[in-house]
Design a protein around this motif. Structure first.
Motif, PDB file in Angstrom:
ATOM      1  N   ALA A 244       0.831  -1.202   0.000  1.00  0.00           N
ATOM      2  CA  ALA A 244       0.000   0.000   0.000  1.00  0.00           C
ATOM      3  C   ALA A 244       0.870   1.259   0.000  1.00  0.00           C
ATOM      4  N   SER A 245       1.989   1.208   0.720  1.00  0.00           N
ATOM      5  CA  SER A 245       2.911   2.351   0.755  1.00  0.00           C
ATOM      6  C   SER A 245       3.523   2.588  -0.616  1.00  0.00           C
ATOM      7  N   ARG A 247       2.137   1.859  -3.516  1.00  0.00           N
ATOM      8  CA  ARG A 247       1.115   2.452  -4.380  1.00  0.00           C
ATOM      9  C   ARG A 247       0.937   3.938  -4.064  1.00  0.00           C
ATOM     10  N   SER A 248       0.935   4.274  -2.790  1.00  0.00           N
ATOM     11  CA  SER A 248       0.775   5.677  -2.384  1.00  0.00           C
ATOM     12  C   SER A 248       1.951   6.515  -2.860  1.00  0.00           C
ATOM     13  N   ALA A 249       3.176   5.970  -2.742  1.00  0.00           N
ATOM     14  CA  ALA A 249       4.371   6.717  -3.154  1.00  0.00           C
ATOM     15  C   ALA A 249       4.395   6.930  -4.648  1.00  0.00           C
ATOM     16  N   SER A 250       3.946   5.924  -5.415  1.00  0.00           N
ATOM     17  CA  SER A 250       3.952   6.052  -6.873  1.00  0.00           C
ATOM     18  C   SER A 250       2.930   7.046  -7.364  1.00  0.00           C
ATOM     19  N   ASP A 251       1.905   7.354  -6.527  1.00  0.00           N
ATOM     20  CA  ASP A 251       0.871   8.330  -6.911  1.00  0.00           C
ATOM     21  C   ASP A 251       1.280   9.756  -6.609  1.00  0.00           C
ATOM     22  N   ARG A 252       2.405   9.939  -5.891  1.00  0.00           N
ATOM     23  CA  ARG A 252       2.813  11.305  -5.548  1.00  0.00           C
ATOM     24  C   ARG A 252       3.260  12.038  -6.796  1.00  0.00           C
TER      25      ARG A 252
END
Length: 257
Positions: A244-245, A247-252
């Motif tokens: 999940a981390s 995925r969140s980092a790649s969306d930044r």
């Protein structure tokens, strides 16, 4: 800046006159101690236990308790003649790699400036030699009434003296490590996440305590309430949290920190 002290740096037979300047200043919240029931200021007074009277700062000295229980009174002028070579000289003991200095030992930094024309050339020499040699100078220095361990290192063409704690001042933590095993896949994902989160510019970071304190004061003054920050939830599924981390980092947005 006002010099905190003047003295010399001595390495081998080379001596250069220098001045030390405070390199940091703490920005506190500006609290006062007050009486909780009425908001009146609390004052601390220096009182002599024997005479039961307030003592002015000019009458206050340093007390050292002898082994037999007697108190030896030491005045500032007594400490001014303390028989320590490092009272006037930053004594360089040797040169080591900065990697050999445990970061937990670092205490407080001071800017070092050359004092007068005589100090300019040896100062420039020491800065350049440390930079080219890739080492720091381990030294002893007396600041106020204490002898401290320190390192001298180059920074942007200047010298920084960084005081260190003595090794015996570090508390032994015991074994706080975790014996829990981790998998290769977990390590791989953790390293990938670190790669995703690179690019933090420390110079762009600021203390947000003052802004939070201002919100608290406004809420207190108006009789409102502030929402409590949410407590972090302990990770139960480490792999799921890592994924999940990622995925969140790649969306930044690119370049965000």
């Amino acid at each position: 800046m006002r010099a905190l002290r003047s003295g010399h740096i001595s390495f081998g037979l080379v001596t250069l006159p220098v001045q030390l300047f405070a390199a940091t200043e703490e920005h506190g919240p500006g609290f006062h101690q007050v009486h909780a029931s009425d908001g009146a200021r609390i004052r601390h007074r220096r009182v002599c236990e024997l005479e039961d009277r307030e003592v002015p700062r000019s009458e206050i000295a340093h007390g050292w308790e002898a082994p037999d229980g007697r108190t030896v009174v030491l005045l500032d002028e007594d400490l001014a003649v303390l028989p320590l070579p490092t009272r006037k000289t930053v004594e360089v003991l040797g040169f080591i790699s900065e990697r050999d200095v445990d970061p937990v030992l670092y205490a407080k930094p001071y800017w070092v400036g050359a004092a007068g024309e005589a100090g300019q050339r040896p100062y420039a020499l020491l800065v350049e030699a440390l930079a080219r040699h890739g080492t720091v100078a381990v030294a002893k220095v007396t600041l106020r009434t204490r002898e401290r361990l320190a390192v001298l290192r180059p920074r942007h063409g200047m010298l920084v003296l960084h005081t260190l704690l003595w090794p015996e001042e570090i508390r032994e933590p015991g074994d706080l490590s975790s014996a829990s095993p981790v998998t290769d896949r977990e390590l791989e994902l953790a390293e990938l996440l670190m790669d995703q989160l690179v690019g933090v510019d420390i110079a762009d970071l600021h203390d947000e305590y003052a802004a939070a304190l201002e919100q608290l004061v406004d809420a207190k003054h108006s009789g409102g309430l502030l929402a409590e920050p949410e407590e972090p939830v302990p990770v139960m599924d480490l792999m799921a949290a890592l994924e999940a981390s990622m995925r969140s980092a790649s969306d930044r947005p690119t370049g965000s920190s």
